[in-house]
Design an enzyme around this catalytic site. Structure first.
Site, PDB file in Angstrom:
ATOM      1  N   LYS A 239     -31.467  -1.495  15.050  1.00 31.45           N
ATOM      2  CA  LYS A 239     -30.550  -0.496  14.505  1.00 31.45           C
ATOM      3  C   LYS A 239     -31.290   0.730  13.977  1.00 31.45           C
ATOM      4  O   LYS A 239     -32.501   0.726  13.776  1.00 31.45           O
ATOM      5  CB  LYS A 239     -29.660  -1.132  13.433  1.00 31.45           C
ATOM      6  CG  LYS A 239     -28.576  -2.004  14.066  1.00 31.45           C
ATOM      7  CD  LYS A 239     -27.437  -2.291  13.150  1.00 31.45           C
ATOM      8  CE  LYS A 239     -26.251  -2.861  13.932  1.00 31.45           C
ATOM      9  NZ  LYS A 239     -25.134  -3.248  13.050  1.00 31.45           N
ATOM     10  N   ARG A 273     -27.752 -11.715  14.762  1.00 29.19           N
ATOM     11  CA  ARG A 273     -27.236 -11.172  16.026  1.00 29.19           C
ATOM     12  C   ARG A 273     -28.313 -10.273  16.617  1.00 29.19           C
ATOM     13  O   ARG A 273     -28.703  -9.280  15.987  1.00 29.19           O
ATOM     14  CB  ARG A 273     -25.944 -10.405  15.765  1.00 29.19           C
ATOM     15  CG  ARG A 273     -25.251  -9.844  17.004  1.00 29.19           C
ATOM     16  CD  ARG A 273     -23.956  -9.165  16.586  1.00 29.19           C
ATOM     17  NE  ARG A 273     -23.193  -8.669  17.731  1.00 29.19           N
ATOM     18  CZ  ARG A 273     -23.325  -7.451  18.248  1.00 29.19           C
ATOM     19  NH1 ARG A 273     -24.199  -6.600  17.727  1.00 29.19           N
ATOM     20  NH2 ARG A 273     -22.581  -7.084  19.287  1.00 29.19           N
TER      21      ARG A 273
END
Length: 304
Positions: A239, A273
């Site tokens: 991210k 995840r």
């Protein structure tokens, strides 16, 4: 409880139903971390940029992930980003249902559908999905009712705007209690809709309508989220808060992702995840062993 300054924190005695049957697999979240592999059937996902948009590539990616040790496959057909064209429900169903059907045919791994729409969730569950992974926090009308009716597990995620909605300059009075309050309220709504407590997972939504400073603060104080009492999923993989912290572009964030996931586990997260399954499996299983949760696979005793 730790404030990130070094005090040991253990949320395990407070976790709601730590032993969970999700789909065809059982997890003991007192001493186990589930690895969720990301498979996007979207042309614009922030990391893979459409590499698994074609059906055959999506199915093959899911198979490879399970073979590499993933416990769980998360299949999505609509990205979170606001920088995309809207698609209708029928198109989203066409993207996710064929992948779910094929993956269900070849594995007993947990399958989740990454969607915020009730009709998509219902079609995905009918095709073999076990979990609704909703980055909109069950705010879409009818979605909680679909979960309650089918007995599906739900991931309740924090975001201000939800998928496809632009939020300019997101502001929080204090990011951690703000996220915590939201998650507690949405859990209450899930329970009120008839979703069983042992079917609820929470996710603080790192980088979802949050800047790098917000996401880093969530990492430092993640115990305040895991203390809510439900198994906590973290979606940290590659991210922007990792890229901006390390000044790394997409494709060069593996080490930062591993560090973030390990820190999250130590602060109580129990589902990660990820895009890079093999590296994550090694890091997570090593973390579990160091915590005394699992034995070495093939110990060799050097007696010399």
């Amino acid at each position: 409880m730790s404030n990130g300054a070094g005090t040991t924190f253990s949320p395990l005695t407070e976790m709601v139903e730590p032993v969970r049957r999700i789909g065809r697999r059982e997890f003991d979240f007192r001493r186990q971390v589930a690895i969720m592999a990301i498979v996007n059937r979207t042309p614009n996902s922030f990391h893979d940029q459409g590499r698994t948009f074609e059906l055959e590539r999506a199915v093959e990616a899911a198979r490879r992930a399970v073979d590499a040790g993933a416990d769980w496959v998360d299949i999505g057909g609509f990205a979170f980003s606001a920088a995309q064209a809207e698609i209708d429900v029928a198109e989203e169903i066409d993207r996710v249902v064929p992948v779910i059907s094929e993956v269900r045919r070849v594995t007993d791994a947990v399958i989740s559908v990454d969607t915020h729409r009730a009709a998509v969730a219902a079609a995905a569950l009918a095709a073999g999905a076990d979990v609704i992974n909703d980055t909109n926090g069950l705010r879409e009308p009818g979605l909680a009712e679909v979960a309650a009716r089918t007995g599906a597990t739900v991931v309740v995620t924090h975001s201000l705007g939800g998928p496809g909605r632009r939020v300019m300059r997101p502001h929080y009075a204090d990011i951690v209690p703000d996220v915590s309050a939201y998650l507690r309220e949405r859990v209450r709504a899930a329970l009120a809709a008839g979703i069983a407590a042992d079917r609820i997972i929470i996710d603080p939504g790192h980088d979802l309508n949050k800047n790098t400073y917000h996401s880093l603060e969530l990492m430092r104080r993640l115990e305040e989220i895991t203390a809510i009492g439900y198994p906590t999923l973290v979606a940290l993989s590659n991210k922007d808060f990792i890229g901006e912290t390390l000044d790394r572009p997409q494709g060069e964030r593996t080490e930062g992702t591993i560090a973030a996931n390990v820190m999250a586990i130590l602060r109580g997260a129990r589902i990660v995840r990820v895009h890079d399954v093999p590296a994550t499996v090694a890091a997570v299983r090593m973390t579990e062993a160091m915590l005394g949760w699992r034995a070495p696979v093939a110990p060799k005793h050097n007696l010399a």
